[in-house]
Scaffold this motif. Structure first.
Motif, PDB file in Angstrom:
ATOM      1  N   GLN A 244       0.835  -1.204   0.000  1.00 26.13           N
ATOM      2  CA  GLN A 244       0.000   0.000   0.000  1.00 26.13           C
ATOM      3  C   GLN A 244       0.873   1.257   0.000  1.00 26.13           C
ATOM      4  OE1 GLN A 244      -2.566   0.427   3.393  1.00 26.13           O
ATOM      5  NE2 GLN A 244      -3.823   1.975   2.403  1.00 26.13           N
ATOM      6  N   GLN A 245       1.928   1.262   0.800  1.00 23.75           N
ATOM      7  CA  GLN A 245       2.836   2.410   0.827  1.00 23.75           C
ATOM      8  C   GLN A 245       3.514   2.605  -0.515  1.00 23.75           C
ATOM      9  OE1 GLN A 245       5.431   1.546   4.094  1.00 23.75           O
ATOM     10  NE2 GLN A 245       4.098   2.489   5.608  1.00 23.75           N
TER      11      GLN A 245
ATOM     12  N   GLN B 167       0.965   4.107  -2.881  1.00 23.20           N
ATOM     13  CA  GLN B 167       0.765   5.520  -2.571  1.00 23.20           C
ATOM     14  C   GLN B 167       1.960   6.352  -3.015  1.00 23.20           C
ATOM     15  OE1 GLN B 167      -0.046   5.473   1.632  1.00 23.20           O
ATOM     16  NE2 GLN B 167      -2.246   5.183   1.358  1.00 23.20           N
TER      17      GLN B 167
ATOM     18  N   GLN C 283       1.801   6.749  -6.776  1.00 22.48           N
ATOM     19  CA  GLN C 283       0.769   7.716  -7.149  1.00 22.48           C
ATOM     20  C   GLN C 283       1.243   9.144  -6.883  1.00 22.48           C
ATOM     21  OE1 GLN C 283      -2.577   6.415  -4.826  1.00 22.48           O
ATOM     22  NE2 GLN C 283      -3.265   4.951  -6.381  1.00 22.48           N
ATOM     23  N   ARG C 284       1.859   9.351  -5.741  1.00 27.14           N
ATOM     24  CA  ARG C 284       2.368  10.688  -5.392  1.00 27.14           C
ATOM     25  C   ARG C 284       3.461  11.107  -6.369  1.00 27.14           C
ATOM     26  NH1 ARG C 284       1.373  15.541  -4.026  1.00 27.14           N
ATOM     27  NH2 ARG C 284       2.939  16.513  -2.740  1.00 27.14           N
TER      28      ARG C 284
END
Length: 85
Positions: A24-25, A28, A31-32
């Motif tokens: 998940q990290q 994320q 995506q960032r």
């Protein structure tokens, strides 16, 4: 069930949880990173357009207008000082 019997199941669950959190990290972070790359691209395009055509930049237009006013005031002051005896 005894603690010894639960321990492998608990270890497996914790390992799965850790893997999910890391995934998940990573997702994320990716995506960032994509958002930041897009923002940088927009800013570069905006900067390049400002460099290519400074007349379109409102700040440059204001500076030119102020410069024209200052030039006009200087001419008026020069003409006034020459008109004095």
């Amino acid at each position: 069930m005894w603690v010894d019997e639960w321990e492998p199941a608990l270890e497996s669950a914790l390992t799965d949880l850790e893997r999910c959190v890391r995934l998940q990290q990573l997702t994320q972070s990716q995506q960032r990173e994509a958002e930041l790359c897009a923002q940088i691209e927009r800013l570069v395009i905006q900067l390049n357009s400002m460099d290519a055509s400074p007349e379109r930049n409102p700040l440059v237009q204001r500076i030119k207008m102020i410069g024209a006013y200052i030039d006009a005031l200087a001419k008026d002051a020069s003409a006034f000082s020459r008109s004095l005896p």
